[in-house]
Design a protein around this motif. Structure first.
Motif, PDB file in Angstrom:
ATOM      1  N   MET A   1      23.864   6.618 -29.375  1.00 46.21           N
ATOM      2  CA  MET A   1      23.484   7.899 -28.811  1.00 46.21           C
ATOM      3  C   MET A   1      23.392   8.911 -29.947  1.00 46.21           C
ATOM      4  N   VAL A   2      22.245   9.569 -30.031  1.00 41.20           N
ATOM      5  CA  VAL A   2      22.021  10.531 -31.102  1.00 41.20           C
ATOM      6  C   VAL A   2      21.743  11.889 -30.487  1.00 41.20           C
ATOM      7  N   HIS A   3      22.367  12.918 -31.017  1.00 43.76           N
ATOM      8  CA  HIS A   3      22.005  14.261 -30.574  1.00 43.76           C
ATOM      9  C   HIS A   3      21.118  14.888 -31.624  1.00 43.76           C
ATOM     10  N   ALA A   4      19.966  15.374 -31.188  1.00 48.47           N
ATOM     11  CA  ALA A   4      19.031  15.971 -32.144  1.00 48.47           C
ATOM     12  C   ALA A   4      18.864  17.448 -31.835  1.00 48.47           C
ATOM     13  N   LEU A   5      18.707  18.223 -32.871  1.00 53.64           N
ATOM     14  CA  LEU A   5      18.646  19.677 -32.712  1.00 53.64           C
ATOM     15  C   LEU A   5      17.291  20.126 -32.199  1.00 53.64           C
ATOM     16  N   ASP A   6      16.241  19.512 -32.699  1.00 51.07           N
ATOM     17  CA  ASP A   6      14.910  19.961 -32.328  1.00 51.07           C
ATOM     18  C   ASP A   6      13.954  18.770 -32.360  1.00 51.07           C
ATOM     19  N   VAL A   7      13.625  18.237 -31.170  1.00 54.75           N
ATOM     20  CA  VAL A   7      12.690  17.105 -31.134  1.00 54.75           C
ATOM     21  C   VAL A   7      11.479  17.439 -30.288  1.00 54.75           C
ATOM     22  N   PRO A   8      10.300  17.456 -30.897  1.00 51.70           N
ATOM     23  CA  PRO A   8       9.091  17.609 -30.105  1.00 51.70           C
ATOM     24  C   PRO A   8       8.809  16.315 -29.331  1.00 51.70           C
ATOM     25  N   ASP A   9       9.098  15.154 -29.951  1.00 52.63           N
ATOM     26  CA  ASP A   9       8.705  13.890 -29.346  1.00 52.63           C
ATOM     27  C   ASP A   9       9.814  12.847 -29.552  1.00 52.63           C
ATOM     28  N   VAL A  10      10.430  12.447 -28.438  1.00 54.00           N
ATOM     29  CA  VAL A  10      11.581  11.538 -28.516  1.00 54.00           C
ATOM     30  C   VAL A  10      11.212  10.188 -29.129  1.00 54.00           C
ATOM     31  N   ASP A  11      10.101   9.608 -28.653  1.00 53.72           N
ATOM     32  CA  ASP A  11       9.721   8.282 -29.138  1.00 53.72           C
ATOM     33  C   ASP A  11       9.409   8.286 -30.624  1.00 53.72           C
ATOM     34  N   ALA A  12       8.790   9.389 -31.079  1.00 52.51           N
ATOM     35  CA  ALA A  12       8.464   9.487 -32.495  1.00 52.51           C
ATOM     36  C   ALA A  12       9.731   9.470 -33.329  1.00 52.51           C
ATOM     37  N   LEU A  13      10.782  10.146 -32.836  1.00 52.31           N
ATOM     38  CA  LEU A  13      12.038  10.193 -33.589  1.00 52.31           C
ATOM     39  C   LEU A  13      12.681   8.810 -33.673  1.00 52.31           C
ATOM     40  N   ILE A  14      12.663   8.085 -32.540  1.00 55.18           N
ATOM     41  CA  ILE A  14      13.229   6.732 -32.556  1.00 55.18           C
ATOM     42  C   ILE A  14      12.473   5.857 -33.556  1.00 55.18           C
ATOM     43  N   ALA A  15      11.139   5.942 -33.493  1.00 53.84           N
ATOM     44  CA  ALA A  15      10.318   5.141 -34.410  1.00 53.84           C
ATOM     45  C   ALA A  15      10.609   5.516 -35.860  1.00 53.84           C
ATOM     46  N   ASP A  16      10.803   6.813 -36.087  1.00 58.98           N
ATOM     47  CA  ASP A  16      11.114   7.328 -37.418  1.00 58.98           C
ATOM     48  C   ASP A  16      12.388   6.719 -37.978  1.00 58.98           C
ATOM     49  N   VAL A  17      13.447   6.777 -37.158  1.00 53.61           N
ATOM     50  CA  VAL A  17      14.735   6.236 -37.596  1.00 53.61           C
ATOM     51  C   VAL A  17      14.599   4.755 -37.908  1.00 53.61           C
ATOM     52  N   LYS A  18      13.900   4.050 -37.015  1.00 51.52           N
ATOM     53  CA  LYS A  18      13.772   2.603 -37.200  1.00 51.52           C
ATOM     54  C   LYS A  18      12.999   2.280 -38.473  1.00 51.52           C
ATOM     55  N   ARG A  19      11.916   3.003 -38.687  1.00 52.94           N
ATOM     56  CA  ARG A  19      11.068   2.680 -39.829  1.00 52.94           C
ATOM     57  C   ARG A  19      11.699   3.120 -41.148  1.00 52.94           C
ATOM     58  N   ASN A  20      12.217   4.354 -41.159  1.00 50.47           N
ATOM     59  CA  ASN A  20      12.669   4.917 -42.433  1.00 50.47           C
ATOM     60  C   ASN A  20      14.025   4.417 -42.884  1.00 50.47           C
ATOM     61  N   TYR A  21      14.928   4.123 -41.942  1.00 49.91           N
ATOM     62  CA  TYR A  21      16.288   3.783 -42.358  1.00 49.91           C
ATOM     63  C   TYR A  21      16.725   2.381 -41.959  1.00 49.91           C
ATOM     64  N   GLU A  22      16.438   2.016 -40.704  1.00 46.24           N
ATOM     65  CA  GLU A  22      16.951   0.729 -40.246  1.00 46.24           C
ATOM     66  C   GLU A  22      16.259  -0.436 -40.945  1.00 46.24           C
ATOM     67  N   ALA A  23      14.946  -0.386 -40.999  1.00 49.17           N
ATOM     68  CA  ALA A  23      14.200  -1.492 -41.613  1.00 49.17           C
ATOM     69  C   ALA A  23      14.576  -1.703 -43.079  1.00 49.17           C
ATOM     70  N   PRO A  24      14.593  -0.628 -43.901  1.00 48.79           N
ATOM     71  CA  PRO A  24      15.007  -0.826 -45.296  1.00 48.79           C
ATOM     72  C   PRO A  24      16.423  -1.358 -45.443  1.00 48.79           C
ATOM     73  N   LEU A  25      17.350  -0.878 -44.601  1.00 48.80           N
ATOM     74  CA  LEU A  25      18.732  -1.363 -44.695  1.00 48.80           C
ATOM     75  C   LEU A  25      18.809  -2.853 -44.391  1.00 48.80           C
ATOM     76  N   LEU A  26      18.073  -3.268 -43.353  1.00 52.50           N
ATOM     77  CA  LEU A  26      18.067  -4.691 -43.012  1.00 52.50           C
ATOM     78  C   LEU A  26      17.492  -5.513 -44.142  1.00 52.50           C
ATOM     79  N   GLU A  27      16.503  -4.924 -44.832  1.00 50.57           N
ATOM     80  CA  GLU A  27      15.849  -5.651 -45.909  1.00 50.57           C
ATOM     81  C   GLU A  27      16.766  -5.761 -47.127  1.00 50.57           C
ATOM     82  N   ILE A  28      17.483  -4.652 -47.409  1.00 50.10           N
ATOM     83  CA  ILE A  28      18.315  -4.607 -48.607  1.00 50.10           C
ATOM     84  C   ILE A  28      19.517  -5.526 -48.474  1.00 50.10           C
ATOM     85  N   PHE A  29      20.199  -5.425 -47.323  1.00 52.64           N
ATOM     86  CA  PHE A  29      21.390  -6.245 -47.138  1.00 52.64           C
ATOM     87  C   PHE A  29      21.012  -7.562 -46.499  1.00 52.64           C
TER      88      PHE A  29
END
Lengths: 109, 166
Positions: free
Chosen positions: B133-161
């Motif tokens: 569960m994430v609390h966001a201060l200002d989100v125009p688009d919920v799905d875009a934020l989820i996709a953002d987190v997945k692409r920018n942070y989760e995918a690289p972390l999975l790749e690195i470790f």
């Protein structure tokens, strides 16, 4: 100490304190608990960061040799700030603290 | 099989370097003391230590760290703007982000990064570790934020470790 280092140190000090101030304003001004959490966890990271960089430049130019132990402050802050924010948010959700009306996806309804 | 008296050499070295940084010196005596502490502390707290997965791509880890640092600075400026702007422009939201990471260490890294970067604080991890569960201060688009987190942070972390997505 050369003049340009003084300028550099002052610039970082000002940036740092500005962000710390904004974090404090956020804590005061934002409407509910959850949004207030954002001020201190983020704006202050850069605030402390700026002051730490200023301190590093200042002490490195004062003594001979680099002064790096300020970096540890940043490291410890990065380790602890998210954890405390997480625990605070979790506790608030447990207590079902009210969020502002325009909040979407409130977990308890 | 790891030696019992030196369970974690990497951690020992890291603590020694940390000790030198704390003392702001490079003297040999302090280095020895640091090595001793680095050896003794992990032994004392070994019950609490979490298994750190092997780093598969060290270079990518460096690039990723720099990117996260940059994101943190951007996040600060962004949040500063929101704080000083008019209050009714805020669009806060609770968002459930599905997690594809199983490993404890990587998961806590990800939640920390989420808390430190643009307008989001991780608030609650579900029991089965599938939803954050994430609390966001200002989100125009919920799905875009989820996709953002997945692409920018989760995918690289999975790749690195070295760990497999669920």
């Amino acid at each position: 100490m050369p003049f340009w280092i003084e300028v550099l140190v002052s610039v970082f000090l000002i940036i740092g304190s500005l962000f710390a101030l904004i974090g404090a304003i956020g804590l005061y001004r934002l409407p509910d608990f959850y949004t207030r959490l954002h001020g201190p966890t983020k704006a202050t990271t850069l605030g402390v960061g700026g002051i730490v960089i200023a301190s590093m430049i200042f002490f490195s130019s004062q003594n001979d040799g680099l002064s790096l132990h300020e970096l540890l402050i940043t490291l410890f802050l990065f380790l602890t700030a998210p954890v405390s924010a997480h625990m605070l948010a979790k506790a608030a959700m447990q207590q079902k603290l009210p969020a502002v009306e325009q909040t979407r996806g409130q977990p308890w309804d | 099989m790891k030696a019992r008296w030196l369970p974690n050499p990497a951690l020992t070295l890291m603590l020694a370097i940390l000790w030198l940084l704390l003392n702001n010196t490079l003297s040999f005596g302090q280095f020895l003391l640091g090595l001793f502490l680095g050896w003794a502390i992990p032994l004392l707290v070994r019950g609490f230590l979490v298994e750190v997965p092997r780093i598969r791509k060290p270079l990518q880890l460096c690039v990723f760290s720099l990117k996260v640092l940059f994101d943190i600075v951007v996040a600060n400026v962004h949040v500063a703007k929101l704080v000083l702007g008019p209050k009714k422009n805020l669009r806060p939201a609770f968002i459930e982000v599905p997690m594809a990471i199983e490993n404890e260490f990587v998961l806590s890294t990800l939640t920390s990064i989420i808390s430190l970067t643009p307008g989001t604080v991780s608030a609650c991890l579900s029991e089965d570790r599938q939803m954050l569960m994430v609390h966001a201060l200002d989100v125009p688009d919920v799905d875009a934020l989820i996709a953002d987190v997945k692409r920018n942070y989760e995918a690289p972390l999975l790749e690195i470790f070295e760990c497999s997505p669920t």
